[in-house]
Scaffold this active site. Structure first.
Site, short mmCIF file in Angstrom:
data_model
loop_
_atom_site.label_atom_id
_atom_site.label_comp_id
_atom_site.label_asym_id
_atom_site.label_seq_id
_atom_site.Cartn_x
_atom_site.Cartn_y
_atom_site.Cartn_z
N VAL A 47 0.87 -1.17 0.00
CA VAL A 47 0.00 0.00 0.00
C VAL A 47 0.91 1.23 0.00
CG1 VAL A 47 -1.85 1.23 1.19
CG2 VAL A 47 -1.76 -1.27 1.30
N GLU A 59 4.62 -7.94 2.53
CA GLU A 59 4.99 -8.90 3.59
C GLU A 59 4.68 -8.34 4.97
OE1 GLU A 59 6.71 -7.81 1.06
OE2 GLU A 59 8.26 -9.21 0.39
N CYS A 97 12.22 -7.46 0.75
CA CYS A 97 13.23 -6.41 0.99
C CYS A 97 13.86 -6.60 2.37
CB CYS A 97 12.59 -5.03 0.86
SG CYS A 97 11.67 -4.50 2.32
N1 THU Z 1 7.57 -4.08 -2.14
C1 THU Z 1 6.93 -5.03 -1.41
O1 THU Z 1 5.72 -4.99 -1.22
N2 THU Z 1 7.70 -6.02 -0.88
C2 THU Z 1 9.03 -6.13 -1.03
O2 THU Z 1 9.66 -6.96 -0.40
C3 THU Z 1 9.74 -5.24 -1.96
C4 THU Z 1 9.00 -4.04 -2.39
C5 THU Z 1 6.76 -2.97 -2.67
C6 THU Z 1 7.02 -1.65 -2.01
C7 THU Z 1 6.62 -0.67 -3.09
O3 THU Z 1 5.22 -0.46 -2.98
C8 THU Z 1 6.90 -1.41 -4.38
O4 THU Z 1 7.03 -2.78 -4.05
C9 THU Z 1 8.16 -0.95 -5.08
O5 THU Z 1 9.24 -0.95 -4.23
#
Ligand code: THU
Length: 146
Positions: A47, A59, A97
Site C-alpha cells: 500500500v 509482507e 526487501c
Molecule cells: N515491495 C513489497 O511490497 N515487498 C518487497 O519486499 C519489496 C517491495 C513494494 C514496495 C513498493 O510499494 C513497491 O514494491 C516498489 O518498491
C-alpha cells in the site's frame, strides 16, 4: 513441513493479494500470504502513499494482519510481485526487501520457508534462517520470548 498442496495454496493466495495492491507510484504489485502455526493463512499487499516513505510492503502488511489477529509464529510466507499488466514471460521472482526480512524475523519459526514465485506452478523455496536472513538478530538476543 508443509505439503505441495499447501505451498500452492499459499502462492495462489499471494497472487490474489497482489491484485489488491495500491501502487500507483511504482506500479509494482506485490502480494504475500503467511501460514501461521495455528494453521490460518493471512494475506497482505503493498500500500503506497503520496508521501513515498509512508508506504508499506506486502509482507509487512500480511504480518501485521496476522499478529493483529493474535498470531505469533509464522511457518511459511509466499510472495508474488509483478508490474501491473506485465506479460507472463516478463515475470520475475520477488524477494522480500531487507526491512521485511527483519520484520518477519520477529515471528519466524525455526524452519520458516519463503516461497517466491511467478505462478502457482513456478516458485522457488528458501529456508528463511539459512538463506534469506542468516546470522540474524531477534527477540531471543534480547531474551524475549515470542
Ligand atoms: N515491495 C513489497 O511490497 N515487498 C518487497 O519486499 C519489496 C517491495 C513494494 C514496495 C513498493 O510499494 C513497491 O514494491 C516498489 O518498491
Amino acid at each position: 513441513m508443509i505439503d505441495l498442496e499447501k505451498e500452492q495454496e499459499l502462492m495462489s493466495l499471494a497472487i490474489g493479494a497482489s491484485q489488491k495492491s495500491y501502487s500507483p507510484y511504482s506500479n509494482f504489485q506485490v502480494g504475500a500470504a503467511i501460514l501461521c502455526d495455528s494453521g490460518k493463512i493471512f494475506t497482505g499487499t503493498n500500500v503506497e502513499n503520496a508521501s513515498y516513505g509512508g508506504g508499506i510492503c506486502a509482507e509487512r502488511s500480511a504480518a501485521v494482519t496476522a499478529v493483529s489477529q493474535g498470531e505469533r509464529k509464522f511457518l511459511a510466507v509466499a510472495i508474488f510481485g509483478s508490474f501491473k499488466d506485465a506479460k507472463e514471460d516478463g515475470l520475475q521472482y520477488a524477494f522480500p526487501c531487507g526491512i521485511c526480512r527483519q520484520f518477519l524475523r520477529e515471528f519466524a519459526s525455526k524452519d520458516m520457508l519463503v516461497l517466491v514465485g511467478t505462478s502457482v506452478e513456478d516458485y522457488k523455496k528458501f529456508s528463511f534462517h539459512d538463506e534469506i536472513l542468516p546470522h540474524s538478530f531477534g527477540p531471543e538476543d534480547l531474551k524475549v520470548e515470542v
